[in-house]
Design a protein around this motif. Structure first.
Motif, mmCIF file in Angstrom:
data_model
loop_
_atom_site.group_PDB
_atom_site.id
_atom_site.type_symbol
_atom_site.label_atom_id
_atom_site.label_comp_id
_atom_site.label_asym_id
_atom_site.label_seq_id
_atom_site.Cartn_x
_atom_site.Cartn_y
_atom_site.Cartn_z
ATOM 1 N N PRO A 297 -4.072 7.777 -0.544
ATOM 2 C CA PRO A 297 -3.705 6.471 -1.091
ATOM 3 C C PRO A 297 -3.388 6.599 -2.583
ATOM 4 C CG PRO A 297 -6.065 6.576 -0.684
ATOM 5 C CD PRO A 297 -5.484 7.866 -0.184
ATOM 6 N N LEU A 298 -2.336 5.924 -3.011
ATOM 7 C CA LEU A 298 -1.923 5.952 -4.413
ATOM 8 C C LEU A 298 -2.045 4.549 -5.001
ATOM 9 C CD1 LEU A 298 1.308 8.147 -4.142
ATOM 10 C CD2 LEU A 298 -0.983 8.868 -4.833
ATOM 11 N N PRO A 299 -3.055 4.307 -5.798
ATOM 12 C CA PRO A 299 -3.181 2.988 -6.412
ATOM 13 C C PRO A 299 -2.060 2.763 -7.428
ATOM 14 C CG PRO A 299 -4.940 4.456 -7.151
ATOM 15 C CD PRO A 299 -4.142 5.204 -6.132
ATOM 16 N N GLY A 300 -1.708 1.504 -7.647
ATOM 17 C CA GLY A 300 -0.615 1.139 -8.542
ATOM 18 C C GLY A 300 -0.633 1.830 -9.896
ATOM 19 N N TYR B 69 0.850 -1.186 0.000
ATOM 20 C CA TYR B 69 0.000 0.000 0.000
ATOM 21 C C TYR B 69 0.884 1.233 0.000
ATOM 22 C CZ TYR B 69 -3.587 -3.336 1.196
ATOM 23 O OH TYR B 69 -4.446 -4.401 1.172
ATOM 24 N N THR B 70 0.675 2.106 -0.983
ATOM 25 C CA THR B 70 1.483 3.321 -1.095
ATOM 26 C C THR B 70 0.604 4.534 -0.817
ATOM 27 O OG1 THR B 70 2.942 2.289 -2.707
ATOM 28 C CG2 THR B 70 2.974 4.684 -2.601
ATOM 29 N N ALA C 246 10.234 9.389 7.734
ATOM 30 C CA ALA C 246 11.503 9.068 7.075
ATOM 31 C C ALA C 246 11.901 7.611 7.328
ATOM 32 C CB ALA C 246 12.601 10.014 7.548
ATOM 33 N N ALA C 247 11.484 7.068 8.451
ATOM 34 C CA ALA C 247 11.779 5.665 8.756
ATOM 35 C C ALA C 247 10.936 4.713 7.913
ATOM 36 C CB ALA C 247 11.556 5.395 10.240
ATOM 37 N N HIS C 248 9.876 5.240 7.284
ATOM 38 C CA HIS C 248 8.964 4.386 6.525
ATOM 39 C C HIS C 248 8.932 4.679 5.033
ATOM 40 C CE1 HIS C 248 7.384 3.786 10.609
ATOM 41 N NE2 HIS C 248 7.053 2.601 10.148
ATOM 42 N N LYS D 191 -2.359 -3.468 5.290
ATOM 43 C CA LYS D 191 -3.259 -2.439 5.831
ATOM 44 C C LYS D 191 -3.017 -2.241 7.323
ATOM 45 C CE LYS D 191 -7.042 -1.700 2.841
ATOM 46 N NZ LYS D 191 -7.363 -0.338 2.575
ATOM 47 N N LYS D 192 -2.685 -3.314 8.012
ATOM 48 C CA LYS D 192 -2.404 -3.224 9.446
ATOM 49 C C LYS D 192 -1.206 -2.305 9.703
ATOM 50 C CE LYS D 192 -2.580 -6.148 13.396
ATOM 51 N NZ LYS D 192 -2.930 -7.484 13.825
#
Length: 94
Positions: free
Chosen positions: A68-71, A3-4, A25-27, A43-44
């Motif tokens: 949310p950015l879909p593929g 998930y982006t 920044a850690a993610h 999603k969790k």
């Protein structure tokens, strides 16, 4: 399926802003000063990140937005210009 999200923030306090920035920044990658692209596997994981962000802000003074950015959208990404944001590097002075 990962998930982006495009995550942006407007945070009034320097300390709160730094803690949010460090967490993001850690993610993921900083793409603008207050903008990160974050990809997490489940999603969790996204829900956990949202909870961590929620704890770091003042709900009356700050705002964080998660888009949310879909593929298919990512495949159409266009970047104009070559400017890069330099990440803060930790260093030691001895």
């Amino acid at each position: 399926m990962p998930y982006t999200y495009l995550i942006t923030y407007d945070i009034a306090d320097d300390d709160r802003r730094t803690t949010v920035s460090d967490l993001l920044a850690a993610h993921g990658a900083r793409v603008q000063y207050s903008v990160f692209e974050v990809t997490l596997p489940t999603k969790k994981d996204i829900q956990r990140l949202r909870g961590q962000l929620r704890k770091r802000i003042d709900r009356d003074e700050d705002q964080i937005r998660l888009y949310p950015l879909p593929g298919p959208v990512l495949n159409e990404l266009v970047i104009l210009g070559n400017r890069r944001i330099e990440e803060r590097a930790d260093f030691w002075i001895l």
